[in-house]
Enzyme design. Structure first.
Site, short mmCIF file in Angstrom:
data_model
loop_
_atom_site.label_atom_id
_atom_site.label_comp_id
_atom_site.label_asym_id
_atom_site.label_seq_id
_atom_site.Cartn_x
_atom_site.Cartn_y
_atom_site.Cartn_z
CB CYS A 253 -1.02 -0.05 1.13
SG CYS A 253 -2.51 0.86 0.68
CG HIS A 337 -4.19 -3.73 2.80
ND1 HIS A 337 -3.20 -3.34 3.67
CD2 HIS A 337 -4.73 -2.60 2.31
CE1 HIS A 337 -3.16 -2.03 3.72
NE2 HIS A 337 -4.07 -1.54 2.90
CD GLU A 339 -2.33 -6.29 5.27
OE1 GLU A 339 -1.85 -6.54 4.15
OE2 GLU A 339 -2.83 -5.20 5.56
#
Ligand SMILES: NC(=O)CC[C@H](N)C(=O)O
Length: 358
Positions: A253, A337, A339
């Protein structure tokens, strides 16, 4: 419940009721179309300076999980130690909540953390206004009091400096472990969890820390709030690291934006950003599409990537950049993202790829 008004910069007004902390606030009004994940989104440091509008109408119905700290001193379920969004704007706040892991209501949490919450807003109408006009500054005013209206700026403010750690923190130390320097621009906890789960030592450093003299095997650049053009010190350090060695680099990001800047690219502001759990991205050179979780307002200009760089992912809705890679060196990044937390975990393999390169 007190009356509250959301006033946008173009003069549009939306009336609602307060269900959080009672304090006038101002910030950039953004919208997120995810159906779940308010505890994770609110504690994502990348929302600093923003008023978070949720388009999914029912919010609060699963309460808020307990704030517990795990073995590494990291929050277990939240994305940081506190709420970072300036406020939350919803359509229909659910007073009742029910979930096996809920400890308190969203309203109680907001009050404790002194963050306003407003309900009764037609958030889909508000989103249409933002999509037409582009993101706007807005303020939340109590009882329409003209004397108590905060002003806010978002552009040009270095929010990263406000949320980054202030000193070096080491996790999972061990002489035999691969060492990853993590440049903390406002890192989400799940990024650290994802790295630790793969057995590496993480050395978390402040966003502008000169890590280039440290002993490490790979460099990770985190997500973070605000305008990447305010983070020049980080860009200089990344450039220095790239000039000194070919050690692997992975960015997420804000990390994608800073790596791109270090490679010479420029950044522009999207009209209204990508904030949701269902952003489709295509891996360049393949027909593989991944559904990703996103939260960003700026993007890398694909046309400004230097000769040695190429786009790694492209957003299938608007064609914008979703990641880059170096053509010869082990340097890559994702604008979305991997994650998740919350959101789809389809791209978590990027952490495996990074750790394999170390
Ligand atoms: N989540 C992030 O890292 C966001 C990066 C940057 N602040 C943006 O809005 O684009």
């Amino acid at each position: 419940m007190r009356n509250v008004t959301l006033i946008l910069d173009d003069g549009s007004r939306f009336s609602g009721k307060s269900f959080g902390y009672e304090k006038p606030v101002a910030g950039e009004v953004v919208f997120n179309t995810a159906m779940t994940g308010y505890p994770e989104s609110l504690t994502d440091p990348s929302y600093a300076g923003q008023l978070m509008t949720l388009t999914y109408p029912l919010v609060g119905n699963y309460g808020v999980p307990p704030f517990t700290v795990g073995p590494n001193g990291l929050a277990v379920l939240m994305e940081s130690e506190r709420i970072h969004a300036e406020a939350i704007i919803v359509s229909d706040y659910s007073e009742e909540y029910s979930h096996w892991n809920a400890k308190e209501s969203l309203a109680d949490w907001l009050k404790r953390e002194q963050v306003p919450g407003i309900t009764g807003i037609d958030t889909r109408e508000l989103t249409k206004v933002l999509r037409e006009h582009g993101v706007m500054m807005g303020k939340i005013v109590f009882d329409d009091d003209p004397d108590n209206q905060p002003e806010a700026r978002y552009e040009g403010i270095n929010y990263v400096d406000k949320v980054s750690c202030k000193e070096v923190i080491r996790y999972n130390e061990g002489a035999d472990k691969k060492k990853v320097v993590l440049v903390d621009c406002g890192v989400k906890t799940n990024i650290i969890r994802c790295l630790l789960k793969r057995g590496v030592e993480v050395i978390r450093v402040p966003w502008n820390y000169d890590f280039t003299g440290m002993e490490y095997d790979g460099l990770f650049i985190s997500n973070g709030p605000g305008d990447p053009d305010t983070c020049d010190e980080a860009v200089q350090n990344i450039r220095k690291a790239m000039a000194l060695s070919d050690k692997p680099i992975f960015g997420i990001c804000m990390g994608n934006q800073l790596l791109s800047k270090a490679g010479g690219a420029t950044i522009y502001k999207l009209k209204y950003g990508h904030r949701s759990h269902n952003q489709p991205v295509r891996m360049v050179g393949t027909e593989r599409c991944f559904i990703t979780s996103q939260n960003h307002g700026y993007a890398v200009d694909n046309n400004t990537l230097g000769n040695d760089w190429e786009p790694l992912f492209i957003n299938m809705n608007d064609g914008s950049n979703e990641g880059i890679r170096h053509k010869f060196k082990p340097w890559f990044s994702a604008q979305f993202h991997p994650e998740a937390a919350s959101g789809p975990t389809d791209t978590e393999f990027l952490f495996d790829e990074f750790v394999k390169l170390l």
